[in-house]
Write a protein that holds these residues in place. Structure first.
Motif, PDB file in Angstrom:
ATOM      1  N   PRO B  70       0.507  -1.446   0.124  1.00  0.00           N
ATOM      2  CA  PRO B  70       0.006   0.012  -0.053  1.00  0.00           C
ATOM      3  C   PRO B  70       0.992   1.210  -0.106  1.00  0.00           C
ATOM      4  O   PRO B  70       1.841   1.412   0.709  1.00  0.00           O
ATOM      5  CB  PRO B  70      -0.699  -0.009   1.430  1.00  0.00           C
ATOM      6  N   ALA B  71       0.457   2.310  -0.972  1.00  0.00           N
ATOM      7  CA  ALA B  71       1.239   3.366  -0.787  1.00  0.00           C
ATOM      8  C   ALA B  71       0.863   4.355   0.225  1.00  0.00           C
ATOM      9  O   ALA B  71      -0.054   4.211   0.958  1.00  0.00           O
ATOM     10  CB  ALA B  71       0.931   4.245  -2.286  1.00  0.00           C
ATOM     11  N   THR B  72       2.010   5.158   0.513  1.00  0.00           N
ATOM     12  CA  THR B  72       1.826   6.140   1.784  1.00  0.00           C
ATOM     13  C   THR B  72       1.972   7.309   1.446  1.00  0.00           C
ATOM     14  O   THR B  72       2.129   8.374   2.100  1.00  0.00           O
ATOM     15  CB  THR B  72       2.856   5.536   2.862  1.00  0.00           C
ATOM     16  N   GLY B  73       1.907   7.679   0.160  1.00  0.00           N
ATOM     17  CA  GLY B  73       2.322   9.253  -0.414  1.00  0.00           C
ATOM     18  C   GLY B  73       1.367  10.226   0.267  1.00  0.00           C
ATOM     19  O   GLY B  73       1.751  11.274   0.884  1.00  0.00           O
ATOM     20  N   GLY B  74      -0.094  10.031   0.262  1.00  0.00           N
ATOM     21  CA  GLY B  74      -0.828  10.664   0.379  1.00  0.00           C
ATOM     22  C   GLY B  74      -0.849  11.161   2.054  1.00  0.00           C
ATOM     23  O   GLY B  74      -0.405  12.230   2.449  1.00  0.00           O
ATOM     24  N   GLN B  75      -0.635  10.186   2.817  1.00  0.00           N
ATOM     25  CA  GLN B  75      -0.545  10.284   4.230  1.00  0.00           C
ATOM     26  C   GLN B  75       0.660  10.992   4.691  1.00  0.00           C
ATOM     27  O   GLN B  75       0.725  11.890   5.519  1.00  0.00           O
ATOM     28  CB  GLN B  75      -0.548   8.827   5.034  1.00  0.00           C
ATOM     29  N   THR B  76       1.946  10.707   3.945  1.00  0.00           N
ATOM     30  CA  THR B  76       2.921  11.497   4.287  1.00  0.00           C
ATOM     31  C   THR B  76       2.699  13.033   3.990  1.00  0.00           C
ATOM     32  O   THR B  76       3.135  13.595   4.689  1.00  0.00           O
ATOM     33  CB  THR B  76       4.088  10.988   3.091  1.00  0.00           C
ATOM     34  N   PHE B  77       1.971  13.165   3.091  1.00  0.00           N
ATOM     35  CA  PHE B  77       1.733  14.677   2.677  1.00  0.00           C
ATOM     36  C   PHE B  77       1.026  15.336   3.899  1.00  0.00           C
ATOM     37  O   PHE B  77       1.248  16.472   4.095  1.00  0.00           O
ATOM     38  CB  PHE B  77       1.185  14.874   1.225  1.00  0.00           C
ATOM     39  N   VAL B  78       0.108  14.465   4.039  1.00  0.00           N
ATOM     40  CA  VAL B  78      -0.849  15.194   5.390  1.00  0.00           C
ATOM     41  C   VAL B  78      -0.076  15.197   6.597  1.00  0.00           C
ATOM     42  O   VAL B  78      -0.305  16.389   7.124  1.00  0.00           O
ATOM     43  CB  VAL B  78      -2.011  13.997   5.521  1.00  0.00           C
ATOM     44  N   ILE B  79       0.955  14.298   6.899  1.00  0.00           N
ATOM     45  CA  ILE B  79       1.614  14.675   8.115  1.00  0.00           C
ATOM     46  C   ILE B  79       2.300  15.994   7.853  1.00  0.00           C
ATOM     47  O   ILE B  79       2.538  16.793   8.830  1.00  0.00           O
ATOM     48  CB  ILE B  79       2.709  13.525   8.115  1.00  0.00           C
ATOM     49  N   PHE B  80       2.757  16.298   6.635  1.00  0.00           N
ATOM     50  CA  PHE B  80       3.529  17.539   6.393  1.00  0.00           C
ATOM     51  C   PHE B  80       2.620  18.794   6.709  1.00  0.00           C
ATOM     52  O   PHE B  80       3.033  19.660   7.411  1.00  0.00           O
ATOM     53  CB  PHE B  80       4.094  17.598   5.125  1.00  0.00           C
ATOM     54  N   VAL B  81       1.489  18.467   5.917  1.00  0.00           N
ATOM     55  CA  VAL B  81       0.555  19.631   6.207  1.00  0.00           C
ATOM     56  C   VAL B  81       0.422  19.836   7.585  1.00  0.00           C
ATOM     57  O   VAL B  81       0.119  21.165   8.182  1.00  0.00           O
ATOM     58  CB  VAL B  81      -0.757  19.260   5.430  1.00  0.00           C
ATOM     59  N   ILE B  82       0.088  18.907   8.501  1.00  0.00           N
ATOM     60  CA  ILE B  82      -0.239  19.296   9.913  1.00  0.00           C
ATOM     61  C   ILE B  82       0.744  19.752  10.543  1.00  0.00           C
ATOM     62  O   ILE B  82       0.476  20.792  11.229  1.00  0.00           O
ATOM     63  CB  ILE B  82      -0.706  17.727  10.385  1.00  0.00           C
ATOM     64  N   ILE B  83       1.853  19.227  10.402  1.00  0.00           N
ATOM     65  CA  ILE B  83       3.243  19.790  10.796  1.00  0.00           C
ATOM     66  C   ILE B  83       3.151  21.174  10.511  1.00  0.00           C
ATOM     67  O   ILE B  83       3.404  22.222  11.397  1.00  0.00           O
ATOM     68  CB  ILE B  83       4.500  19.200  10.717  1.00  0.00           C
ATOM     69  N   ILE B  84       3.055  21.790   9.441  1.00  0.00           N
ATOM     70  CA  ILE B  84       3.192  23.102   8.708  1.00  0.00           C
ATOM     71  C   ILE B  84       1.899  23.879   9.515  1.00  0.00           C
ATOM     72  O   ILE B  84       2.237  25.106   9.907  1.00  0.00           O
ATOM     73  CB  ILE B  84       3.094  23.181   7.212  1.00  0.00           C
ATOM     74  N   ALA B  85       0.780  23.178   9.750  1.00  0.00           N
ATOM     75  CA  ALA B  85      -0.359  23.967  10.192  1.00  0.00           C
ATOM     76  C   ALA B  85       0.004  24.112  11.546  1.00  0.00           C
ATOM     77  O   ALA B  85      -0.285  25.404  12.112  1.00  0.00           O
ATOM     78  CB  ALA B  85      -1.587  23.250  10.154  1.00  0.00           C
ATOM     79  N   VAL B  86       0.438  23.340  12.263  1.00  0.00           N
ATOM     80  CA  VAL B  86       1.214  23.446  13.608  1.00  0.00           C
ATOM     81  C   VAL B  86       2.017  24.689  13.978  1.00  0.00           C
ATOM     82  O   VAL B  86       1.872  25.649  14.821  1.00  0.00           O
ATOM     83  CB  VAL B  86       1.461  22.362  14.479  1.00  0.00           C
ATOM     84  N   CYS B  87       3.157  24.624  13.112  1.00  0.00           N
ATOM     85  CA  CYS B  87       4.056  25.775  13.164  1.00  0.00           C
ATOM     86  C   CYS B  87       3.351  27.129  12.782  1.00  0.00           C
ATOM     87  O   CYS B  87       3.834  28.109  13.459  1.00  0.00           O
ATOM     88  CB  CYS B  87       5.194  25.595  11.966  1.00  0.00           C
ATOM     89  N   GLU B  88       2.369  26.928  12.020  1.00  0.00           N
ATOM     90  CA  GLU B  88       1.932  28.310  11.458  1.00  0.00           C
ATOM     91  C   GLU B  88       0.889  28.873  12.636  1.00  0.00           C
ATOM     92  O   GLU B  88       1.061  29.984  12.925  1.00  0.00           O
ATOM     93  CB  GLU B  88       1.183  28.201  10.151  1.00  0.00           C
TER      94      GLU B  88
END
Lengths: 707, 116
Positions: B70-88
């Motif tokens: 199973p591919a995990t690209g989408g989830q990986t991106f979401v993790i990034f997005v969440i982290i960025i959201a937190v920082c922001e």
């Protein structure tokens, strides 16, 4: 294999750059190593090149290397290229070899100087320029070197510029050389242009020039030859441009050794030897060269008879010896001229450095009247100086004898020669041996120096107006502050100064054996070595340069005569200065007029001052006051008033029309700005709303298109 | 039938909601919340694309995911997005606190001057 040729001039250039830029911050030891090391490496490379040349067959002894194309215009092309043939390799060896010894000697002589690194930087720069001059393969490169040595001579002669006299001496050298350079440039241009006209070959490289030289008409060749010789007169201090050389003694003594023995003054001789193919086309030009040369030899020789300053005697002797070289090349004996150049470089550098050693040892004394008996204090200097003196006087067995005799014999026997040239040369040789031994006796023999040191030096101003030629120019500015008030006995110089003296003394003895004339069983190697360079000349003028080996008894007789004349000069000097030292003063009183005339150097400086300098100044004054102030200034003022009127009109137009236009533009912009301010609220929300609205419009548009 | 389209419609609706909040609220904190909604909408879109279009690894570029896993690209991106959201969010809240200290309000209409 030949790709290191360019290094020979490049290394000293590197040394000069390093020393002149960061030399101030380096320790003296390192400065000395850089300066001497670069020259020494060049010398080694020159020796390697020499060995390489010897390995080639005699008529193919040319090594040619092009570094890069320097400039190109149509068919004309000049490269930065190096040509090594028998002629230039001899020059390279002399310049780097003797130059290296002088560098080493300078370490001792300039040890206390406060501008040590600057001095060595200039010295390296000088050697670089000279190496370019002798190794370039075309006239332009030669000219760069030619100007480079001129500049460096100015820098080095005026090195102790704290004293105005020294600075003026440097300027004098530079300006007099500039006059000669003007002739040289004209000669080069005339040669280039006329050769291009008649043969279609627009070239400045020596090999091609030599190939096409036969296109030149004799008239053009004469003009070119004489113009080039004017350049040589400046560089090599011949009549009428010799006046800078005696004044050039204002520089540090090693500089005199470098400039006036081994390098710059020989450039003129080298250049004429290099351009031999032009000269052989024009007997007139050769005759001019020979006559000026021999005239200079005698003229300077007579001035040398009564000079009081040790370096001035050597200066006039240099001018005189250079006259011999020009006599040699002027009668077509190019090889003999170069041979004498080489031996002269050895013994004259030796004599200059010996005199420097004397000056060093006596704490800055240059007046030979105040010296005497120095041989006890400075044995090495004395013996080497003696060797140099014997060599220059032409005593058989030393180098000067062979080369000078070769020239005198050629002057007598070659097709361009004449017995009168030989006779004048012979008299000059007598003068040479007389004044050199006078110098030797007065300096190293006779009364003890230490008895004389307590005399206050009587300042005689020789009062030359062109340059205050200060007799003791190096006294106070001389770097030896430690010896400044030196009143004790003279002392021998340190080994770093005496070793080069010894080496040069050996060279002065053996240097002549490469050119022993056939008449006394020699092979004259040096002449045969250089034959290929002058062979073109030999073809066009069948009986000269390389004369057929005819053993005429005349040659032997002339040789004996010249030896006798040299011995006569020595005996006369011995009699007048050792046996009966009071006689010279009586003679001087008896023939006061002649003595004064010669002692004051025939008043040439004064004549130049009156005829040229004063008239130039007068012309300058004429141009300055009536013409410049009266006429030109009025024109300028009128122009100024006109400008004021025009600008008033222009100002009115400006105010009325231009300003109106400008203000109108501004108003338009202001109105536009007011309108443009409305949507610019500075609120992000509004902008975002606009952005979203835009996106909505775009999407709606797409949807409508794709429905 | 839940398909990619369903998720995309949800994502688009959420995005529009967030945008609306961002454009209409005056309270800076509310605007931040709107931004969070927009980010969540983007995350949904990413995950759903990953899930429906490239569900399995191909062993392709870099060979990160083995073929068939199973591919995990989408989830990986979401993790990034969440982290960025937190920082922001952290940065933005710090700014908002400072604004409150200076202006005694968090109303974006009234904070017109950039004076410290």
């Amino acid at each position: 294999m030949e790709n290191y040729l360019w290094l020979i001039p490049f290394l000293p250039a590197c040394g000069a750059v390093i020393l002149l830029i960061i030399g101030r911050f380096l320790p003296k030891m390192l400065v000395s190593i850089i300066a001497c090391g670069t020259i020494f490496t060049s010398f080694i490379l020159a020796v390697i090149t020499f060995i390489q040349l010897l390995g080639l067959p005699a008529d193919e002894r040319i090594i040619h290397q092009t570094a890069y194309t320097w400039l190109q215009a149509g068919a004309f092309k000049a490269s930065v290229a190096f040509l090594v043939d028998p002629l230039s390799i001899i020059m390279l060896l002399v310049v780097t070899g003797v130059g290296f010894l002088i560098h080493v000697y300078s370490i001792g002589y300039m040890a206390d100087d406060k501008r040590y690194s600057r001095y060595f930087g200039f010295l390296n720069l000088f050697v670089f320029a000279m190496l370019l001059l002798v190794s370039g393969d075309n006239l332009l490169m030669m000219f760069i070197g030619w100007e480079g040595v001129g500049l460096c001579s100015y820098l080095l002669i005026g090195f102790w510029f704290e004293k105005t006299a020294n600075a003026i001496a440097g300027m004098k050298a530079f300006i007099v050389n500039r006059i000669g350079d003007f002739g040289f440039v004209l000669g080069v241009m005339l040669l280039f242009w006329s050769l291009g006209q008649v043969s279609g070959q627009w070239t400045v490289t020596f090999t091609e020039l030599r190939e096409h030289a036969h296109y030149l008409t004799p008239a053009i060749a004469t003009a070119v030859g004489i113009l080039l010789f004017i350049g040589a007169c400046g560089k090599s201090a011949q009549i009428p441009l010799y006046i800078w050389l005696p004044d050039a003694m204002a520089g540090p003594t090693p500089v005199s050794a470098l400039i006036h023995a081994a390098t710059m003054v020989t450039a003129g001789v080298y250049m004429i030897a290099r351009m031999n193919f032009v000269y052989v086309l024009s007997p007139t030009a050769m005759m001019v060269v020979a006559i000026v040369g021999v005239g200079t030899a005698l003229f300077a020789g007579t001035i040398g008879l009564f000079q009081k300053d040790i370096k001035k005697v050597l200066a006039y002797s240099t001018i005189s010896q250079l006259g011999y070289m020009f006599l040699g090349v002027g009668v077509g004996a190019f090889a003999a001229g170069i041979f004498h150049l080489m031996t002269h470089a050895f013994f004259k550098a030796l004599l200059f450095m010996g005199s420097g050693s004397v000056i060093h040892g006596t704490g800055g004394e240059q007046d030979i009247e105040k010296m005497g008996g120095l041989r006890k204090y400075m044995p090495v200097t004395f013996w080497t100086f003696l060797v140099g003196t014997l060599a220059i006087a032409g005593i058989p067995g030393l180098s000067g004898f062979f080369s000078k005799d070769e020239i005198l014999w050629k002057a007598f026997s070659s097709s361009h020669g004449h017995w009168a040239l030989w006779l004048v040369g012979l008299i000059a040789a007598g003068c040479t041996s007389f004044y050199m031994f006078r110098l030797l006796f007065k300096t190293f023999f006779g009364k003890n120096y230490s008895e004389l040191v307590h005399h206050t030096p009587e300042q005689e101003s020789s009062g030359t107006p062109v340059c205050c030629d200060d007799k003791d120019s190096a006294h106070n500015s001389h770097g030896h502050n430690s010896h400044g008030a030196h009143k004790g006995p003279a002392h021998e110089s340190p080994w770093i100064m005496t070793v080069p003296l010894i080496i040069l003394a050996v060279l002065s003895i053996i240097g002549g054996y490469v050119g022993i004339p056939a008449i006394i069983g020699g092979a004259n190697h040096i002449e045969h070595f250089m034959e290929p360079v002058f062979s073109a000349s030999a073809e066009s003028a069948p009986h000269e340069s390389s004369t057929p080996e005819h053993h005429s008894p005349v040659e032997f007789i002339l040789m004996v005569v010249s030896v006798l004349v040299a011995l006569a000069g020595i005996s006369a000097a011995y009699y007048l200065y050792m046996v009966k030292p009071h006689i010279p003063k009586q003679l001087a009183a008896k023939f006061a007029f002649i003595y004064k005339l010669v002692f004051n150097k025939y008043y040439v400086d004064e004549i130049y001052q009156k005829v040229f300098v004063n008239n130039l100044l007068r012309l300058n004054n004429l141009l300055a006051y009536p013409i410049d102030l009266g006429i030109i200034d009025r024109i300028v003022n009128a122009a100024g008033l006109g400008t004021v009127g025009v600008s008033n009109g222009s100002g009115w137009t400006d105010a009325k029309f231009v300003d109106g236009a400008v203000n109108g533009t501004a108003t338009t912009v202001l109105t536009g700005g007011k309108a443009a301010r409305v949507p610019q609220t500075g609120k992000l929300k509004h902008y975002l709303t606009w952005a979203v609205a835009g996106v909505v419009v775009v999407i709606a548009g797409f949807w409508w298109l794709l429905r | 039938m839940i398909s990619l389209q369903t998720f995309l419609i949800i994502s688009a609706a959420l995005f529009c909601l967030g945008l609306f909040i961002v454009l209409t609220r005056k309270n800076a904190v509310a605007i931040l919340m709107g931004i969070e909604l927009i980010l969540n909408a983007a995350s949904i879109a990413l995950v759903s694309f990953s899930r429906f279009i490239t569900p399995y690894g191909t062993g392709g570029i870099g060979g990160v995911v083995a073929p068939g896993a199973p591919a995990t690209g989408g989830q990986t991106f979401v993790i990034f997005v969440i982290i960025i959201a937190v920082c922001e969010a952290a940065v933005a809240l710090a700014i908002i606190l400072n604004i409150y200290q200076n202006f005694r309000t968090v109303d974006t209409e009234q904070t017109k001057e950039l004076k410290g």
